[in-house]
Design a protein around this motif. Structure first.
Motif, PDB file in Angstrom:
ATOM      1  N   VAL A  63      -6.263  39.444 143.943  1.00 37.89           N
ATOM      2  CA  VAL A  63      -7.089  38.254 144.150  1.00 37.89           C
ATOM      3  C   VAL A  63      -8.067  38.100 143.005  1.00 37.89           C
ATOM      4  O   VAL A  63      -8.299  37.009 142.488  1.00 37.89           O
ATOM      5  CB  VAL A  63      -7.838  38.350 145.499  1.00 37.89           C
ATOM      6  CG1 VAL A  63      -8.836  37.210 145.652  1.00 37.89           C
ATOM      7  CG2 VAL A  63      -6.850  38.355 146.651  1.00 37.89           C
ATOM      8  N   ARG A  64      -8.649  39.215 142.594  1.00 38.38           N
ATOM      9  CA  ARG A  64      -9.733  39.173 141.618  1.00 38.38           C
ATOM     10  C   ARG A  64      -9.653  40.419 140.749  1.00 38.38           C
ATOM     11  O   ARG A  64      -9.818  41.535 141.257  1.00 38.38           O
ATOM     12  CB  ARG A  64     -11.055  39.114 142.397  1.00 38.38           C
ATOM     13  CG  ARG A  64     -12.252  39.179 141.516  1.00 38.38           C
ATOM     14  CD  ARG A  64     -13.529  38.931 142.267  1.00 38.38           C
ATOM     15  NE  ARG A  64     -14.564  38.786 141.259  1.00 38.38           N
ATOM     16  CZ  ARG A  64     -15.835  38.553 141.523  1.00 38.38           C
ATOM     17  NH1 ARG A  64     -16.226  38.427 142.775  1.00 38.38           N
ATOM     18  NH2 ARG A  64     -16.699  38.426 140.558  1.00 38.38           N
ATOM     19  N   GLY A  65      -9.435  40.227 139.443  1.00 43.49           N
ATOM     20  CA  GLY A  65      -9.164  41.367 138.571  1.00 43.49           C
ATOM     21  C   GLY A  65     -10.285  41.715 137.614  1.00 43.49           C
ATOM     22  O   GLY A  65     -10.076  42.464 136.667  1.00 43.49           O
ATOM     23  N   PRO A 113     -10.352  42.479 131.993  1.00 42.26           N
ATOM     24  CA  PRO A 113      -9.889  43.368 130.921  1.00 42.26           C
ATOM     25  C   PRO A 113      -8.689  42.842 130.148  1.00 42.26           C
ATOM     26  O   PRO A 113      -8.298  43.441 129.154  1.00 42.26           O
ATOM     27  CB  PRO A 113      -9.519  44.640 131.693  1.00 42.26           C
ATOM     28  CG  PRO A 113      -9.175  44.171 133.069  1.00 42.26           C
ATOM     29  CD  PRO A 113     -10.030  42.983 133.335  1.00 42.26           C
ATOM     30  N   GLY A 114      -8.079  41.743 130.571  1.00 40.33           N
ATOM     31  CA  GLY A 114      -6.796  41.316 130.003  1.00 40.33           C
ATOM     32  C   GLY A 114      -5.675  41.808 130.908  1.00 40.33           C
ATOM     33  O   GLY A 114      -5.897  42.057 132.096  1.00 40.33           O
ATOM     34  N   GLY A 115      -4.476  41.897 130.356  1.00 43.38           N
ATOM     35  CA  GLY A 115      -3.361  42.407 131.153  1.00 43.38           C
ATOM     36  C   GLY A 115      -2.970  41.496 132.306  1.00 43.38           C
ATOM     37  O   GLY A 115      -2.365  41.937 133.275  1.00 43.38           O
ATOM     38  N   GLY A 116      -3.352  40.220 132.232  1.00 40.51           N
ATOM     39  CA  GLY A 116      -2.960  39.260 133.261  1.00 40.51           C
ATOM     40  C   GLY A 116      -3.931  39.145 134.420  1.00 40.51           C
ATOM     41  O   GLY A 116      -3.677  38.427 135.382  1.00 40.51           O
ATOM     42  N   ALA A 117      -5.079  39.836 134.327  1.00 43.43           N
ATOM     43  CA  ALA A 117      -6.073  39.750 135.415  1.00 43.43           C
ATOM     44  C   ALA A 117      -6.616  38.325 135.527  1.00 43.43           C
ATOM     45  O   ALA A 117      -6.816  37.643 134.524  1.00 43.43           O
ATOM     46  CB  ALA A 117      -7.224  40.718 135.151  1.00 43.43           C
ATOM     47  N   HIS A 148      -4.513  33.732 124.845  1.00 45.97           N
ATOM     48  CA  HIS A 148      -5.295  34.641 125.695  1.00 45.97           C
ATOM     49  C   HIS A 148      -5.418  34.134 127.127  1.00 45.97           C
ATOM     50  O   HIS A 148      -5.922  34.865 127.991  1.00 45.97           O
ATOM     51  CB  HIS A 148      -6.699  34.848 125.096  1.00 45.97           C
ATOM     52  CG  HIS A 148      -6.678  35.555 123.782  1.00 45.97           C
ATOM     53  ND1 HIS A 148      -7.671  35.440 122.846  1.00 45.97           N
ATOM     54  CD2 HIS A 148      -5.747  36.390 123.236  1.00 45.97           C
ATOM     55  CE1 HIS A 148      -7.372  36.174 121.769  1.00 45.97           C
ATOM     56  NE2 HIS A 148      -6.211  36.754 121.989  1.00 45.97           N
ATOM     57  N   GLY A 149      -4.971  32.889 127.381  1.00 45.04           N
ATOM     58  CA  GLY A 149      -5.028  32.350 128.755  1.00 45.04           C
ATOM     59  C   GLY A 149      -6.466  32.270 129.232  1.00 45.04           C
ATOM     60  O   GLY A 149      -7.353  31.808 128.504  1.00 45.04           O
ATOM     61  N   PHE A 185      -5.326  37.449 129.040  1.00 42.07           N
ATOM     62  CA  PHE A 185      -4.597  38.416 128.205  1.00 42.07           C
ATOM     63  C   PHE A 185      -5.431  38.940 127.043  1.00 42.07           C
ATOM     64  O   PHE A 185      -4.888  39.399 126.041  1.00 42.07           O
ATOM     65  CB  PHE A 185      -3.281  37.793 127.734  1.00 42.07           C
ATOM     66  CG  PHE A 185      -2.404  37.418 128.898  1.00 42.07           C
ATOM     67  CD1 PHE A 185      -1.693  38.391 129.598  1.00 42.07           C
ATOM     68  CD2 PHE A 185      -2.353  36.098 129.364  1.00 42.07           C
ATOM     69  CE1 PHE A 185      -0.920  38.053 130.700  1.00 42.07           C
ATOM     70  CE2 PHE A 185      -1.581  35.763 130.470  1.00 42.07           C
ATOM     71  CZ  PHE A 185      -0.869  36.742 131.139  1.00 42.07           C
ATOM     72  N   ALA A 186      -6.749  38.845 127.188  1.00 41.37           N
ATOM     73  CA  ALA A 186      -7.675  39.477 126.241  1.00 41.37           C
ATOM     74  C   ALA A 186      -8.937  39.755 127.040  1.00 41.37           C
ATOM     75  O   ALA A 186      -9.135  39.192 128.128  1.00 41.37           O
ATOM     76  CB  ALA A 186      -7.974  38.549 125.070  1.00 41.37           C
TER      77      ALA A 186
END
Ligand code: OGA
Ligand code: MN
Length: 205
Positions: A63-65, A113-117, A148-149, A185-186
């Motif tokens: 839900v929340r990264g 942190p990135g990684g799609g969060a 970076h979305g 993504f960043a």
């Protein structure tokens, strides 16, 4: 230092419920705040937040990264105190221009942190409470690229998307503007103020 609220910004807040402005702190202050934020992260002051309150409290990274810290605990750092002072000036400007009657605010530092969060669609106003009235976010990302979305998507007319660019301010009504943070993504830094009014039914948090 950025100018006071414009008539167009006040109208937008009263209409669709949001506005965006480039330049809130000044780029130098925004970069300094980002450096301070990074030091907090290095000192492990950031935590995965809970969602909701009381029995609703839970952690769910799907839900929340992001990782967060309340600024209250870190105002000894002048690079962060200056941001809090600027949010206080915005509170006074909002009260002068509207009938919102904002009495106080809390500020949270958040880092994806990135990684799609991301952060799934939600409203900031806490259920059953009139506490959060206006949300203001300033972004601290000097080298943000489209790949970076991490867009903030607002579910209002036109479904606008806001890129989290350095020193960009977005302001919206906490109870009226559902929103989400698209996969990121960043490393993505933001400081969020929730402007509140006193709720006689519940103690302030
Ligand atoms: C939040 C949130 C949006 C953003 O922290 O509640 O929706 O763009 N943040 O960081
Ligand atoms: Mn939100």
């Amino acid at each position: 230092m950025s100018p006071a609220l414009s008539d167009a910004e006040v109208d937008a807040l009263g209409g669709d419920g949001w506005f965006v402005r480039d330049g809130f702190l000044g780029a130098d202050r925004a970069l300094a705040a980002r450096d301070a934020a990074r030091s907090l992260a290095a000192a492990e002051a950031l935590r995965a937040p809970g969602l909701g309150r009381g029995a609703d409290h839970r952690l769910d990274p799907t839900v929340r990264g992001d990782q967060t810290a309340w600024l209250r605990d870190h105002l000894a750092d002048p690079r962060l105190a200056v941001v809090s002072a600027r949010f206080e000036a915005l509170r006074v400007e909002l009260n002068a221009a509207t009938w919102l009657g904002l009495t106080h605010f809390t500020v949270q530092l958040a880092c994806y942190p990135g990684g799609g969060a991301g952060y799934a669609r939600h409203l900031d106003a806490l259920r059953g409470s009139i506490n959060r009235v206006v949300t203001a976010i300033v972004y601290l990302n000097p080298e943000w690229l489209p790949e970076h979305g991490g867009l903030l998507r607002l579910f209002v007319t036109g479904t606008p998307e806001v890129a989290p660019l350095l020193d960009r301010l977005v302001v919206f009504r906490s109870d009226a503007v559902p929103h989400e943070v698209c996969p990121t993504f960043a490393e993505r830094w933001a400081l969020t103020a929730w402007f509140r009014k006193r709720d006689p039914e519940r103690p302030a948090i």
